[in-house]
Design a protein around this motif. Structure first.
Motif, PDB file in Angstrom:
ATOM      1  N   HIS A  82      20.361 -40.241 -14.058  1.00 33.81           N
ATOM      2  CA  HIS A  82      20.465 -39.811 -12.667  1.00 33.81           C
ATOM      3  C   HIS A  82      20.808 -38.331 -12.596  1.00 33.81           C
ATOM      4  N   LEU A 106      24.959 -37.684  -5.835  1.00 29.55           N
ATOM      5  CA  LEU A 106      23.803 -38.312  -6.455  1.00 29.55           C
ATOM      6  C   LEU A 106      22.534 -37.852  -5.744  1.00 29.55           C
ATOM      7  N   GLN A 136      21.737 -33.879 -15.232  1.00 28.58           N
ATOM      8  CA  GLN A 136      21.290 -35.263 -15.338  1.00 28.58           C
ATOM      9  C   GLN A 136      22.191 -35.981 -16.326  1.00 28.58           C
ATOM     10  N   TYR A 165      22.727 -35.256 -10.623  1.00 33.05           N
ATOM     11  CA  TYR A 165      23.878 -35.009  -9.768  1.00 33.05           C
ATOM     12  C   TYR A 165      23.953 -33.529  -9.434  1.00 33.05           C
ATOM     13  N   GLY A 218      29.425 -33.833  -7.548  1.00 30.25           N
ATOM     14  CA  GLY A 218      28.876 -35.075  -8.079  1.00 30.25           C
ATOM     15  C   GLY A 218      28.022 -35.863  -7.108  1.00 30.25           C
ATOM     16  N   ASP A 241      26.467 -30.333  -7.753  1.00 29.64           N
ATOM     17  CA  ASP A 241      27.706 -29.748  -7.256  1.00 29.64           C
ATOM     18  C   ASP A 241      27.319 -28.511  -6.462  1.00 29.64           C
TER      19      ASP A 241
END
Length: 99
Positions: free
Chosen positions: A35, A52, A31, A37, A50, A39
């Motif tokens: 937000h 979202l 975070q 993210y 990355g 991988d």
């Protein structure tokens, strides 16, 4: 369609290895700036970097990606985007796949 719940810790940054339908995966969840993210690596190769995380929006939506299935977060109470503070309690990370 099969569904597997991927357990997450309530931590702002985490990385783990998991086998998803015979795919050796490494998932990083973090975070930043409010937000979340994600991988995703499959067999050591980056598939998504990355991405979202949004409520009920796939993280691996593109057919050309070398990943069998779909990862997505689901808010079990409302329709808000995920926050690490309630991972696994409110927001679940799901893996959807065909047999």
């Amino acid at each position: 369609m099969n569904v597997q719940i991927i357990p997450l810790q309530q931590a702002p940054s985490q990385q783990f290895s998991i086998n998803l339908n015979n795919q050796s995966c490494t998932i990083k969840v973090h975070q930043r700036d409010g937000h979340v993210y994600v991988d995703l690596y499959v067999n050591g190769e980056a598939v998504v970097l990355g991405a979202l995380a949004r409520d009920r929006v796939g993280l691996t939506r593109h057919a050309y990606l070398t990943f069998n299935g779909e990862l997505l977060f689901v808010d079990t109470r409302e329709r808000d985007d995920p926050r690490y503070t309630d991972f696994s309690a409110r927001w679940s990370l799901l893996y959807l796949y065909d047999s």
